[in-house]
Design a protein around this motif. Structure first.
Motif, PDB file in Angstrom:
ATOM      1  N   VAL A  43       0.855  -1.202   0.000  1.00 28.99           N
ATOM      2  CA  VAL A  43       0.000   0.000   0.000  1.00 28.99           C
ATOM      3  C   VAL A  43       0.884   1.244   0.000  1.00 28.99           C
ATOM      4  CG1 VAL A  43      -1.716   1.311   1.330  1.00 28.99           C
ATOM      5  CG2 VAL A  43      -1.865  -1.183   1.220  1.00 28.99           C
ATOM      6  N   LYS A  44       0.483   2.242  -0.797  1.00 31.44           N
ATOM      7  CA  LYS A  44       1.214   3.502  -0.801  1.00 31.44           C
ATOM      8  C   LYS A  44       0.487   4.502   0.090  1.00 31.44           C
ATOM      9  CE  LYS A  44       3.917   2.220  -4.289  1.00 31.44           C
ATOM     10  NZ  LYS A  44       5.081   1.413  -3.943  1.00 31.44           N
ATOM     11  N   LEU A  45       1.247   5.158   0.945  1.00 32.98           N
ATOM     12  CA  LEU A  45       0.671   6.194   1.815  1.00 32.98           C
ATOM     13  C   LEU A  45       0.959   7.537   1.169  1.00 32.98           C
ATOM     14  CD1 LEU A  45       2.020   4.808   5.211  1.00 32.98           C
ATOM     15  CD2 LEU A  45      -0.139   4.280   4.057  1.00 32.98           C
ATOM     16  N   THR A  46      -0.037   8.383   1.086  1.00 33.74           N
ATOM     17  CA  THR A  46       0.191   9.660   0.408  1.00 33.74           C
ATOM     18  C   THR A  46      -0.196  10.815   1.332  1.00 33.74           C
ATOM     19  OG1 THR A  46      -2.002   9.690  -0.663  1.00 33.74           O
ATOM     20  CG2 THR A  46      -0.224   8.614  -1.866  1.00 33.74           C
ATOM     21  N   LEU A  47       0.802  11.608   1.659  1.00 34.42           N
ATOM     22  CA  LEU A  47       0.593  12.737   2.575  1.00 34.42           C
ATOM     23  C   LEU A  47       0.026  13.929   1.812  1.00 34.42           C
ATOM     24  CD1 LEU A  47       1.008  14.255   5.289  1.00 34.42           C
ATOM     25  CD2 LEU A  47       3.343  14.737   4.542  1.00 34.42           C
ATOM     26  N   HIS A  48      -1.148  14.362   2.237  1.00 35.54           N
ATOM     27  CA  HIS A  48      -1.793  15.526   1.622  1.00 35.54           C
ATOM     28  C   HIS A  48      -1.143  16.799   2.164  1.00 35.54           C
ATOM     29  CE1 HIS A  48      -4.886  18.552   0.840  1.00 35.54           C
ATOM     30  NE2 HIS A  48      -5.382  17.727  -0.059  1.00 35.54           N
ATOM     31  N   PRO A  49      -0.901  17.784   1.292  1.00 37.43           N
ATOM     32  CA  PRO A  49      -0.302  19.025   1.796  1.00 37.43           C
ATOM     33  C   PRO A  49      -1.250  19.824   2.690  1.00 37.43           C
ATOM     34  CG  PRO A  49      -0.525  19.080  -0.621  1.00 37.43           C
ATOM     35  CD  PRO A  49      -1.123  17.792  -0.163  1.00 37.43           C
ATOM     36  N   ASP A  50      -0.647  20.727   3.424  1.00 37.98           N
ATOM     37  CA  ASP A  50      -1.410  21.630   4.290  1.00 37.98           C
ATOM     38  C   ASP A  50      -2.242  22.567   3.429  1.00 37.98           C
ATOM     39  OD1 ASP A  50       0.063  20.523   6.423  1.00 37.98           O
ATOM     40  OD2 ASP A  50       1.696  21.945   6.048  1.00 37.98           O
ATOM     41  N   ARG A  73       2.729  23.957  10.575  1.00 36.91           N
ATOM     42  CA  ARG A  73       2.291  23.073   9.501  1.00 36.91           C
ATOM     43  C   ARG A  73       3.556  22.669   8.769  1.00 36.91           C
ATOM     44  NH1 ARG A  73      -3.569  24.362   6.834  1.00 36.91           N
ATOM     45  NH2 ARG A  73      -4.727  23.613   8.631  1.00 36.91           N
ATOM     46  N   ILE A  74       3.675  21.412   8.422  1.00 36.25           N
ATOM     47  CA  ILE A  74       4.969  20.902   7.966  1.00 36.25           C
ATOM     48  C   ILE A  74       4.889  20.134   6.654  1.00 36.25           C
ATOM     49  CG2 ILE A  74       6.102  20.826  10.217  1.00 36.25           C
ATOM     50  CD1 ILE A  74       5.093  17.722  10.002  1.00 36.25           C
ATOM     51  N   ALA A  75       3.800  20.312   5.908  1.00 33.60           N
ATOM     52  CA  ALA A  75       3.711  19.696   4.576  1.00 33.60           C
ATOM     53  C   ALA A  75       3.240  20.769   3.611  1.00 33.60           C
ATOM     54  CB  ALA A  75       2.760  18.509   4.594  1.00 33.60           C
ATOM     55  N   SER A  76       4.029  21.842   3.543  1.00 35.79           N
ATOM     56  CA  SER A  76       3.616  23.005   2.768  1.00 35.79           C
ATOM     57  C   SER A  76       4.525  23.305   1.585  1.00 35.79           C
ATOM     58  CB  SER A  76       3.601  24.251   3.672  1.00 35.79           C
ATOM     59  OG  SER A  76       2.666  24.099   4.721  1.00 35.79           O
TER      60      SER A  76
END
Ligand code: DNO
Length: 395
Positions: free
Chosen positions: A234-241, A252-255
């Motif tokens: 499974v691929k995990l995908t981090l959504h941006p802020d 916030r750390i996914a910007s």
């Protein structure tokens, strides 16, 4: 690339037949009804999958290929790897999803509030309505409605003065609306709806957590969950802020590209991927989306395609039609297509038209904020047209 569509479940105003009529083949969904933090069972996921994938006679089949999202509880964001019970529950949900053969999971790591807007029905020149983030109204909420302790220090004197004027001219209805828009968790959010006192308490619980610490907690979370994801493919995908900057004094750390690079360096597992959300990332003029799509291509397994238009001082924005914002969608798609062409069959990038303006019949109907049928249908049609023109007809 595969055409996805976010579907909010059996009670959603948009039906699975309408998803088919829009031309999508892949469904993006979640067990939205399960309380945040409770482990999903394989049976629950299998039942929802059957509902999505059992097509009535003669109808084209749909595939549930992305879970958006398995929410991450506050404890993980506040405590990182020490929130063992919460992480174990998250892994149990992931295992249930993997057992049902769903290959992509989307999640985010935004504290207290997920995606945030000040207005849901901002009237555009054509009469269609759009979602909007107005910096002055946001500051008016933060400073004078929420009355967050210490907030004044984070705004310039000029900002505070403007926010005061905005606040003083707001009607009671407008105050109630902005409060609901910000605190009640917009559709698909992975945070809880809150009252103002609960909101203040939650902010308080994050005291002392700066960007470095929040990032460390995300790294600990990823170190704990990626082995399970990798083992099950499974691929995990981090959504941006969204928006991609700190809100309410919270980090916030996914910007930015640097944010994502730091996470990929710290946890190189191939399961550690990215949800490439052009609408969220595109709010920052210093994010070069085409470059990010190229640089992080192999990590992108899921894309949210929409556009935003920055206003005035660059801190306010509204959601434009999919091809009319600040995002160069053709150039972004060129990069995604180039990446997609390198992939093995079945590993192609799934995209969905993210959000849509409210237009035509949807202006007279109850809609899920951000997710009306017609605006998304228009977006998907435009995106599909680009793909055909690039010689990359989508599945
Ligand atoms: C809003 C969405 C977000 C998103 C989550 C991902 O429209 O993009 O709610 O689903 O942040 O975890």
């Amino acid at each position: 690339m595969r055409q996805g569509w976010r579907w909010f479940g059996p009670n959603a105003p948009v039906t699975l037949d309408e998803v088919r009529q829009a031309g999508a083949t892949n469904v993006v969904s979640s067990l939205h009804e399960v309380p945040i933090g409770r482990a999903w069972t394989e049976r629950e996921v299998a039942e929802r999958k059957e509902l999505i994938e059992t097509a009535p006679a003669g109808r084209p089949p749909l595939t549930w290929s992305v879970v958006e999202s398995i929410p991450i509880p506050d404890a993980v964001k506040r405590l990182g790897g020490k929130a063992r019970a919460e992480i174990d529950a998250w892994i149990a949900s992931l295992e249930a999803v993997a057992s049902c053969g769903i290959p992509v999971v989307c999640y985010n790591f935004m504290p207290v509030v997920d995606w945030t807007r000040t207005e849901l029905d901002y009237v555009t020149p054509t009469g269609a309505t759009a979602m909007r983030f107005d910096h002055e109204r946001f500051a008016a909420f933060d400073l004078f409605i929420l009355q967050r302790k210490g907030a004044e220090a984070e705004y310039s004197l000029d900002d505070v003065e403007r926010a005061r004027i905005v606040y003083e001219t707001m009607s009671e209805q407008e105050i109630a609306d902005i409060t609901r828009n910000i605190t009640s968790a917009l559709p698909g959010s992975t945070t809880e709806p809150l009252t103002i006192p609960e909101f203040r308490d939650k902010l308080e619980a994050y005291r002392g957590i700066d960007a470095a610490r929040l990032r460390q907690h995300l790294i600990e979370f990823l170190a704990a969950v990626t082995p399970a994801a990798e083992a099950r493919g499974v691929k995990l995908t981090l959504h941006p802020d969204d928006p991609p900057r700190p809100l309410f004094g919270l980090p916030r750390i996914a910007s930015t590209a640097d944010d994502y690079a730091a996470l990929f360096d710290a946890v190189p597992s191939e399961a550690n991927g990215m949800c490439f959300c052009t609408g969220s990332l595109g709010v920052r003029a210093d994010n070069d989306l085409v470059d990010m799509a190229r640089r992080f291509g192999p990590r992108i397994h899921f894309a949210h395609l929409r556009a935003t238009k920055r206003e005035g001082d660059g801190r306010s924005f509204h959601e434009s039609a999919h091809l009319e914002g600040d995002v160069d969608m053709v150039a972004v798609l060129k990069e995604l297509v180039a990446e997609d062409r390198k992939r093995r069959p079945g590993e192609d990038i799934i995209f969905r038209p993210d959000h849509g303006q409210r237009l035509l019949d949807d202006l007279n109907k109850t809609v899920t904020p951000g997710y009306p049928a017609v605006g998304r249908l228009r977006g998907l049609a435009e995106l599909r047209g680009i793909l055909y023109a690039l010689g990359a007809a989508p599945n």
